[in-house]
Design an enzyme around this catalytic site. Sequence first.
Site, PDB file in Angstrom:
ATOM      1  N   HIS A  60       0.829  -1.214   0.000  1.00 35.57           N
ATOM      2  CA  HIS A  60       0.000   0.000   0.000  1.00 35.57           C
ATOM      3  C   HIS A  60       0.866   1.269   0.000  1.00 35.57           C
ATOM      4  CE1 HIS A  60      -3.961   1.840   1.719  1.00 35.57           C
ATOM      5  NE2 HIS A  60      -3.270   2.777   1.089  1.00 35.57           N
ATOM      6  N   HIS A  62       1.551   5.257  -2.135  1.00 35.07           N
ATOM      7  CA  HIS A  62       1.087   6.279  -3.088  1.00 35.07           C
ATOM      8  C   HIS A  62       2.317   6.969  -3.657  1.00 35.07           C
ATOM      9  CE1 HIS A  62      -3.117   6.090  -1.560  1.00 35.07           C
ATOM     10  NE2 HIS A  62      -2.516   5.805  -0.414  1.00 35.07           N
ATOM     11  N   ASN A  94      -5.083   6.356  -6.742  1.00 29.12           N
ATOM     12  CA  ASN A  94      -5.579   7.741  -6.644  1.00 29.12           C
ATOM     13  C   ASN A  94      -4.557   8.744  -7.189  1.00 29.12           C
ATOM     14  OD1 ASN A  94      -3.950   7.282  -4.397  1.00 29.12           O
ATOM     15  ND2 ASN A  94      -5.148   8.566  -3.021  1.00 29.12           N
ATOM     16  N   HIS A 178     -11.051   0.457   0.859  1.00 29.52           N
ATOM     17  CA  HIS A 178     -10.719   1.504   1.841  1.00 29.52           C
ATOM     18  C   HIS A 178     -11.976   1.585   2.692  1.00 29.52           C
ATOM     19  CE1 HIS A 178      -9.382   5.733   2.967  1.00 29.52           C
ATOM     20  NE2 HIS A 178     -10.667   5.765   3.273  1.00 29.52           N
ATOM     21  N   ASP A 281       1.014   2.610   3.701  1.00 33.84           N
ATOM     22  CA  ASP A 281       0.156   3.724   3.275  1.00 33.84           C
ATOM     23  C   ASP A 281       0.999   4.985   3.094  1.00 33.84           C
ATOM     24  OD1 ASP A 281      -1.977   5.187   2.429  1.00 33.84           O
ATOM     25  OD2 ASP A 281      -3.068   5.161   4.331  1.00 33.84           O
ATOM     26  N   GLY A 296      -2.353  12.127   5.629  1.00 38.12           N
ATOM     27  CA  GLY A 296      -1.343  11.162   5.197  1.00 38.12           C
ATOM     28  C   GLY A 296       0.018  11.391   5.810  1.00 38.12           C
TER      29      GLY A 296
END
Length: 410
Positions: A60, A62, A94, A178, A281, A296
């Site tokens: 996970h 980004h 995303n 999510h 994350d 975040g």
Amino acid sequence: MSRLLVKDVRIVDADRELVGDILIGESTIQAVGAGLSVPPGVPVLLGEGRMALPAFVDLHAHFRDPGFPEKEDLLSGARAAAHGGFTCVSLMPNTDPACDSPEVARYILEEARRQGLVEVYPVGAITRGLKGEELADMEGLAPYVWAFSDDGHGVDDHELMLAACRKAAALGRVVYPHPEFSGVSDPELSQELMVARDLWLCRRTGCRLHLAHLSTPGGLELVALAKGQGLPITCEVTPHHLTLSKEEACYTVNPPLPDRRAQKALVQGLREGIVDVIATDHAPHTPEDKARGAPGISGIELAFPILFTRLVKPGLIPLSRLSRGLSLEPARILGLNKGLIKEGLDGDIVLVEDEPFTADEDFFLSKSSNTPLLGAELRGRVWATVHKGEVIYLAGKVKGRDFDDHRQVI
Ligand code: DOR
């Protein structure tokens, strides 16, 4: 042909612990044991009191590419991953455009292949533009993605989620929710309600489910019940939810940091195996976006140090259990030949140091350093990351920009 020998290290994985050497061939581990002889011409990394673990696998992260290169891009994200001890990363959709089409998934895969630093596994969007209105092109995405998620948003619409679960089951792909209903103001309840619904959809459709960033005792309780029924489900918790409580740190992250009681339950869930995976994350943001309230934590580089410092050193979690959550279980979910230090598995290892260090601004290779741990004194700094026998990170330098061939730096 051998490619690398790691000598005299404390070797720890999910299954065993020993002091010895690791010999890696063209891609896989050839031998593990004490007193292995040094084959002529093979570079050697000396353990010198360090620990060797299987390299980490992040389900996970980004990397914000395409769309937000000021926060992170595929190269800066890969460099940060290598620095954090990760050789494989699964990237959330995303981005802008979202990873809701084969074109975007192909861009990510081709760019990562061109860089040749870490292995990248894209996650496709469940809904077009992550808007929660209509399904994305799941058939078109399926050859390029291992899972579907609208991470950042829960899919509120029950019928749409049911259709997504049916389609994912038919395509043999994982549904990666999510879990957060947008219309429920209590964050714990919002998570628990969606976990309950998605477990029920899994039971109804037979799809494989992997639940993102659980942060509530109730969520884990539901997972335990569903596992007891033999449903094909796994779940993850992040390093920050396992180690930081809202009493200690006031920091915007989604889901919110747990209180001390909930945090204890998450650690217990990891110890007991209800939690399968620790996933970072990693959510880089610019200072401007953070000031505007973007949720975040830029977490991929401090994941191991914070877990080691706060869970392993005080004796709350054995290092072997950490290794299971950071390497073996995520590798198993992705179907990789990785996750243990064992003959025949990929030569992916990480060497870490049990010395104190300060996580100041200079520490980060990510473009973003949004973390409440900035300036913290931690232990467990990654010294070297090895991917299939090739050193991709060593003592502050990353393959590519800082060195071309690991033989030059050893
Ligand atoms: O805190 C978070 N940030 N949680 C998420 O689910 C999304 C992520 C992001 O993309 O910034």
